[in-house]
Motif scaffolding. Structure first.
Motif, PDB file in Angstrom:
ATOM      1  N   THR A 160       0.835  -1.203   0.000  1.00 51.07           N
ATOM      2  CA  THR A 160       0.000   0.000   0.000  1.00 51.07           C
ATOM      3  C   THR A 160       0.867   1.250   0.000  1.00 51.07           C
ATOM      4  OG1 THR A 160      -1.733  -1.172   1.223  1.00 51.07           O
ATOM      5  CG2 THR A 160      -1.838   1.240   1.218  1.00 51.07           C
ATOM      6  N   GLU A 180       1.059   4.345  -2.742  1.00 47.50           N
ATOM      7  CA  GLU A 180       0.740   5.732  -2.379  1.00 47.50           C
ATOM      8  C   GLU A 180       1.971   6.622  -2.265  1.00 47.50           C
ATOM      9  OE1 GLU A 180      -2.116   7.154  -2.084  1.00 47.50           O
ATOM     10  OE2 GLU A 180      -3.516   5.474  -2.106  1.00 47.50           O
ATOM     11  N   ARG A 229      -6.118   4.958   3.905  1.00 49.89           N
ATOM     12  CA  ARG A 229      -6.661   3.933   3.003  1.00 49.89           C
ATOM     13  C   ARG A 229      -6.916   2.635   3.745  1.00 49.89           C
ATOM     14  NH1 ARG A 229      -3.475   2.366  -2.564  1.00 49.89           N
ATOM     15  NH2 ARG A 229      -4.358   0.287  -2.904  1.00 49.89           N
ATOM     16  N   SER A 248     -12.118   6.789  -2.827  1.00 48.17           N
ATOM     17  CA  SER A 248     -10.860   6.093  -2.607  1.00 48.17           C
ATOM     18  C   SER A 248     -10.382   5.451  -3.900  1.00 48.17           C
ATOM     19  CB  SER A 248     -11.056   5.013  -1.537  1.00 48.17           C
ATOM     20  OG  SER A 248     -10.036   4.053  -1.588  1.00 48.17           O
ATOM     21  N   THR A 304     -14.357   5.985   1.268  1.00 50.19           N
ATOM     22  CA  THR A 304     -14.658   4.601   0.938  1.00 50.19           C
ATOM     23  C   THR A 304     -16.107   4.239   1.226  1.00 50.19           C
ATOM     24  OG1 THR A 304     -13.932   3.901   3.138  1.00 50.19           O
ATOM     25  CG2 THR A 304     -12.289   3.853   1.364  1.00 50.19           C
TER      26      THR A 304
END
Length: 326
Positions: free
Chosen positions: A36, A40, A49, A220, A250
């Motif tokens: 992740t 990012e 996230r 998101s 989200t």
């Protein structure tokens, strides 16, 4: 501070026996966090996230680096970059995470068969919209002893849960990406949700052109693009691209919090007025919006399993009885 990689002797000690490898091997969870961050290249966004605090996320990355004895990312006050080692390890990390996911999927499938359990994903408050609740009840009546578990999801969760086989079927809002089969159940009109202080909030009805200068609360990156574009009407009928806020949500509850503060709008089903009434938020009809549609969804390979086949049959019957929602 990032860990200091050990010397060659330390690395040899770290990996020179099977037991040492087991003790120092990173968890699949830590590798998921690292992937992740690699996507990012930003600690705060990565933590958001994953619904973690930035401090907890940073600690996990540091723990991973200590276990490996390698610096995976270079951190400065302005940017985060992958080290050569970090970049080189990404495909291996992806393989480990994917393999772990497949293992867990297989275990869940065997558990569901052994325990006669069915897990159903439910997008937001979709179970409150006819005919979903009655369908779930009838499924339990038709298959004696079936344990039905409902898992609520946000904008992206239901689709990802289907692909990952964390749920057997799902009630979703269309559209969904390719690879998922759906049976539309009900549809209806949409409206704009905005802060009650917005000058447009007192209007009886709006057009999309009235909203051309209003930013849309952003989604998101995990939310499928086909879903984002449809629900934001992007591009607009005149070809203009939608302007999104820096918020990247989200789920609808998170969007409502930003909307109440005047950060932007969203274009939602009119039934949201009853399902999500909130102070400082107004729902205003908009002419010309494409309708919302909810559907039963499943993976093609699972369509003929007993619970899904039964639920599909129930859905076909329910479609004949359910009028379109307002």
């Amino acid at each position: 501070m990032p860990p200091t990689p050990p010397g060659e002797a330390g690395m040899n000690e770290r990996w020179n026996t099977p037991e040492a490898v087991r003790q120092n091997a990173p968890s699949a969870y830590q590798l998921h966090l690292f992937l992740t961050l690699a996507d990012e290249l930003h600690f705060r966004r990565s933590a958001q996230r994953l619904f973690m605090s930035q401090g907890a996320f940073s600690q996990q990355i540091s723990a991973l680096e200590r276990r490996l004895g390698l610096r995976l990312v270079d951190r400065t006050t302005r940017r985060v970059t992958l080290t050569p080692a970090g970049a080189a390890l990404i495909p291996y990390a992806r393989a480990v995470v994917a393999s772990t996911d497949r293992f867990l999927q297989a275990a869940r499938q065997h558990l569901n068969v052994a325990t006669k359990r069915m897990v159903i994903g439910a997008f937001e408050s979709i179970t409150a919209i006819p005919p979903v609740a009655s369908m779930i009840k009838e499924l339990g009546d038709r298959i004696d002893g079936l344990d039905i578990q409902i898992v609520r999801s946000g904008f992206a969760g239901g689709v990802h849960a289907l692909f990952n086989e964390e749920v057997d079927a799902a009630f979703v809002a269309l559209p969904v990406p390719e690879g998922i089969q759906t049976l539309p159940l009900a549809s209806g009109e949409r409206c704009a949700v905005m802060a009650s202080t917005d000058p447009l909030a007192d209007r009886d009805v709006l057009s999309l052109s009235d909203l051309s200068d209003r930013p849309v609360i952003g989604f998101s990156p995990d939310v499928p693009k086909v879903f984002q574009d449809y629900w934001s009407v992007d591009p607009r009928p005149d070809g203009a691209s939608v302007r999104y806020t820096s918020h990247r949500v989200t789920d609808y509850e998170s969007a409502l919090a930003a909307i109440a503060l005047g950060a932007g709008i969203q274009l939602v089903p009119t039934v949201a007025r009853e399902l999500y009434p909130r102070p400082h938020v107004s729902y205003v009809p908009v002419d010309g919006l494409p309708p919302w549609t909810i559907a039963l969804a499943w993976l093609p390979k699972n369509r003929d399993s007993e619970p899904i086949a039964t639920l599909r049959a129930i859905a076909h019957a329910a479609i004949q009885l359910t009028p379109s929602a307002p």
